[in-house]
Design a protein around this motif. Structure first.
Motif, PDB file in Angstrom:
ATOM      1  N   MET A   1       0.733  -1.244   0.177  1.00  0.00           N
ATOM      2  CA  MET A   1       0.075  -0.090  -0.079  1.00  0.00           C
ATOM      3  C   MET A   1       0.770   1.263  -0.063  1.00  0.00           C
ATOM      4  N   ARG A   2       0.348   2.358  -0.488  1.00  0.00           N
ATOM      5  CA  ARG A   2       0.831   3.610  -0.396  1.00  0.00           C
ATOM      6  C   ARG A   2       0.626   4.324   0.838  1.00  0.00           C
ATOM      7  N   CYS A   3       1.497   4.077   1.934  1.00  0.00           N
ATOM      8  CA  CYS A   3       1.149   4.837   3.224  1.00  0.00           C
ATOM      9  C   CYS A   3       2.377   5.503   3.713  1.00  0.00           C
ATOM     10  N   THR A   4       2.362   6.209   4.800  1.00  0.00           N
ATOM     11  CA  THR A   4       3.576   6.721   5.494  1.00  0.00           C
ATOM     12  C   THR A   4       3.326   5.848   6.733  1.00  0.00           C
ATOM     13  N   LEU A   5       4.789   5.165   7.256  1.00  0.00           N
ATOM     14  CA  LEU A   5       4.956   4.629   8.488  1.00  0.00           C
ATOM     15  C   LEU A   5       5.795   5.634   9.401  1.00  0.00           C
ATOM     16  N   SER A   6       5.455   5.900  10.585  1.00  0.00           N
ATOM     17  CA  SER A   6       6.196   6.650  11.180  1.00  0.00           C
ATOM     18  C   SER A   6       6.684   5.613  12.429  1.00  0.00           C
ATOM     19  N   VAL A   7       8.143   5.398  12.082  1.00  0.00           N
ATOM     20  CA  VAL A   7       8.543   4.280  13.042  1.00  0.00           C
ATOM     21  C   VAL A   7       9.398   4.897  14.277  1.00  0.00           C
ATOM     22  N   PRO A   8       8.979   4.222  15.255  1.00  0.00           N
ATOM     23  CA  PRO A   8       9.694   4.717  16.468  1.00  0.00           C
ATOM     24  C   PRO A   8      11.282   4.468  16.530  1.00  0.00           C
ATOM     25  N   ILE A   9      11.983   5.308  17.255  1.00  0.00           N
ATOM     26  CA  ILE A   9      13.307   5.069  17.396  1.00  0.00           C
ATOM     27  C   ILE A   9      13.801   3.373  17.773  1.00  0.00           C
ATOM     28  N   PHE A  10      13.047   3.249  18.751  1.00  0.00           N
ATOM     29  CA  PHE A  10      13.137   1.529  18.698  1.00  0.00           C
ATOM     30  C   PHE A  10      11.855   0.925  18.628  1.00  0.00           C
ATOM     31  N   ALA A  11      12.033   0.053  17.661  1.00  0.00           N
ATOM     32  CA  ALA A  11      10.532  -1.003  17.846  1.00  0.00           C
ATOM     33  C   ALA A  11      11.048  -2.247  17.705  1.00  0.00           C
ATOM     34  N   CYS A  12       9.906  -3.099  18.217  1.00  0.00           N
ATOM     35  CA  CYS A  12      10.422  -4.470  18.647  1.00  0.00           C
ATOM     36  C   CYS A  12       9.008  -5.275  18.225  1.00  0.00           C
ATOM     37  N   LEU A  13       9.104  -6.053  17.394  1.00  0.00           N
ATOM     38  CA  LEU A  13       7.789  -7.218  17.198  1.00  0.00           C
ATOM     39  C   LEU A  13       8.477  -8.730  17.230  1.00  0.00           C
ATOM     40  N   PRO A  14       8.328  -8.947  18.607  1.00  0.00           N
ATOM     41  CA  PRO A  14       8.701 -10.177  19.171  1.00  0.00           C
ATOM     42  C   PRO A  14       8.517 -11.662  18.548  1.00  0.00           C
ATOM     43  N   ASN A  15       7.156 -11.510  17.948  1.00  0.00           N
ATOM     44  CA  ASN A  15       6.646 -12.976  17.310  1.00  0.00           C
ATOM     45  C   ASN A  15       6.821 -12.842  15.732  1.00  0.00           C
ATOM     46  N   LEU A  16       7.391 -12.004  15.064  1.00  0.00           N
ATOM     47  CA  LEU A  16       7.183 -11.681  13.623  1.00  0.00           C
ATOM     48  C   LEU A  16       8.232 -12.736  12.816  1.00  0.00           C
ATOM     49  N   GLN A  17       7.732 -13.477  12.020  1.00  0.00           N
ATOM     50  CA  GLN A  17       8.578 -14.440  11.332  1.00  0.00           C
ATOM     51  C   GLN A  17       8.666 -13.674  10.063  1.00  0.00           C
ATOM     52  N   ASN A  18       7.590 -13.270   9.280  1.00  0.00           N
ATOM     53  CA  ASN A  18       7.796 -13.008   7.745  1.00  0.00           C
ATOM     54  C   ASN A  18       7.351 -11.407   7.621  1.00  0.00           C
TER      55      ASN A  18
END
Length: 463
Positions: free
Chosen positions: A162-179
């Motif tokens: 999609m065409r969107c803007t994601l504002s990413v935090p300085i530190f981000a953690c997705l502990p269970n993301l595999q893909n």
């Protein structure tokens, strides 16, 4: 009526009514709500909801489904839903779901333009339900809450097209993301000063794909993914033409498959990674970005050095040699390389690559070679791979230029263990006055070093 006939009648009745009956008991309808919901989750969401008309027992069964698949191009009663109907349908489903957690949510929007707040509300609603697999496809611009996205610890698979803007935090953690697969997204930092680097932690991530996304060139980005096996990134049409340099660092101890496509506007740094087995490097020069031309060769070398232990390499350059003729000089030694595919290369560069690839088994040239002369081949030493390992040579886009004939002759005469050479003639030759049969006879007359070499000719469209 005998007993066998009675049994046949009962069986026929069961198939006619669509019921599963044992001893006059409807087994499926008597299943627990959660089990019925699980079964219905394998159906498209609209079809699952249609089961509510079967009987009073099925009226609320769909509310226990754990997998939602919405697609506004699907037909309802033979017709495509109007936009207002579709929005009402999605809202109703999300409102009446009984499950507090959803395993999978897919939203494919290709027919209509939707209000950004509406899509954001749908995504936020499903993120609150602990979704594990999230797939969103939407062509128009949209704003979504990046806060709720990066706080969804339940995510196992995330696909955003999609065409969107994601504002990413300085530190981000997705502990269970595999893909993780993203495309068309602009990623920017929450920091207004851009003074801090971004740190993305994915402890169990195995596949990372980013295609056509814009990454901030003002900050270094670190991706901590110790279990990452496949990393693929394609960066096109970078908006920035400034001279500062940023990097994307990948920490992984399991990375074996690497793919890069772009103009090297951002440095890719692989840290703690094992030898890459398979790699694809596609460098496309944007000639409008003059400031990047000076160090292009150096940047390409830096990337190739990191994957020098590769076994299978696709190396495609577009307009690179025009601006960086030194790309193929001082190459790393590819001691494990067995498969090599090239599309833009000079005769000198090709020889350098062959000398640095002693166990090469398969060589594929997509567009032949340029700047090759007879004297350079006559004085050239025979690469080690010609002596002991090169068995397959594919010559695509063969234009019958003299330098191409010289290369074919060199390979046939020097490759001692060659088994198959396939020459794919360029499509335009079928409309030319060139006698291809004479060209083929000339090539077949070249002296062969290998008694087992089979030389074949094919039209480019059959490759």
């Amino acid at each position: 009526m005998d007993s066998s006939a009675a049994t046949m009648d009962d069986t026929t009745k069961q198939f006619t009514t669509g019921e599963t009956v044992v001893g006059e008991e409807d087994i499926i309808s008597n299943l627990h709500e959660s089990i019925l919901g699980h079964v219905l989750s394998f159906l498209p969401t609209m079809e699952a909801i249609h089961t509510s008309v079967l009987s009073t027992r099925w009226i609320h069964a769909w509310k226990s489904i754990t997998s939602l698949r919405f697609n506004d191009s699907l037909l309802c009663s033979g017709k495509k839903m109007q936009k207002e109907q579709y929005v009402y349908f999605v809202n109703k489903v999300l409102l009446h779901l009984a499950n507090s957690s959803i395993q999978s949510f897919s939203l494919c929007l290709t027919c209509y333009h939707y209000d950004s707040s509406q899509i954001s509300a749908w995504i936020s609603s499903i993120l609150k339900r602990g979704v594990q697999k999230l797939h969103i496809q939407y062509a128009d611009k949209v704003l979504i809450s990046s806060h709720s996205l990066f706080r969804c610890n339940s995510l196992v698979q995330l696909v955003l097209q999609m065409r969107c803007t994601l504002s990413v935090p300085i530190f981000a953690c997705l502990p269970n993301l595999q893909n993780l697969s993203i495309s068309g997204i602009w990623l920017e930092s929450e920091s207004s000063t851009y003074s801090e680097d971004l740190f993305l932690s994915f402890p169990v991530l195995k596949v990372f794909e980013s295609r056509g996304c814009e990454w901030s060139t003002k900050q270094n980005i670190t991706i901590q993914a110790p279990l990452l096996e496949r990393f693929s990134i394609a960066i096109w049409n970078s908006l920035s033409n400034e001279s500062y340099k940023s990097s994307i660092k990948i920490f992984s101890t399991h990375l074996t498959d690497f793919s890069y496509e772009g103009d090297l506007a951002q440095e890719i740094i692989l840290l703690n990674s094992p030898p890459i087995r398979s790699a694809s490097v596609v460098i496309v020069v944007n000639e409008d970005k003059k400031v990047r031309m000076e160090n292009l060769g150096f940047q390409a070398h830096g990337l190739l050095r990191q994957i020098r232990e590769v076994e299978c390499l696709k190396l495609l350059f577009y307009k690179v040699l025009v601006h960086a003729k030194d790309v193929f000089t001082h190459l790393p030694f590819f001691g494990r390389l067995t498969y090599l595919q090239l599309n833009e290369v000079t005769g000198e560069a090709l020889l350098n690559l062959l000398h640095n690839s002693p166990i090469l088994n398969t060589l594929i040239l997509q567009n032949g070679v340029s700047e090759l002369n007879k004297d350079s081949l006559t004085s050239a030493s025979v690469p080690q791979c010609f002596v002991s390992s090169l068995k397959v040579f594919q010559f695509k886009g063969f234009n019958v230029h003299e330098n191409e004939l010289l290369l074919a002759k060199f390979v046939i005469a020097k490759a001692a263990v060659l088994e198959q050479m396939t020459i794919y003639t360029a499509f335009w030759l079928r409309y030319s006055d060139i006698d291809l049969e004479k060209v083929k006879d000339r090539i077949l007359s070249f002296p062969k070093c290998s008694d087992f070499a089979m030389i074949e000719f094919s039209d480019v469209n059959s490759s």
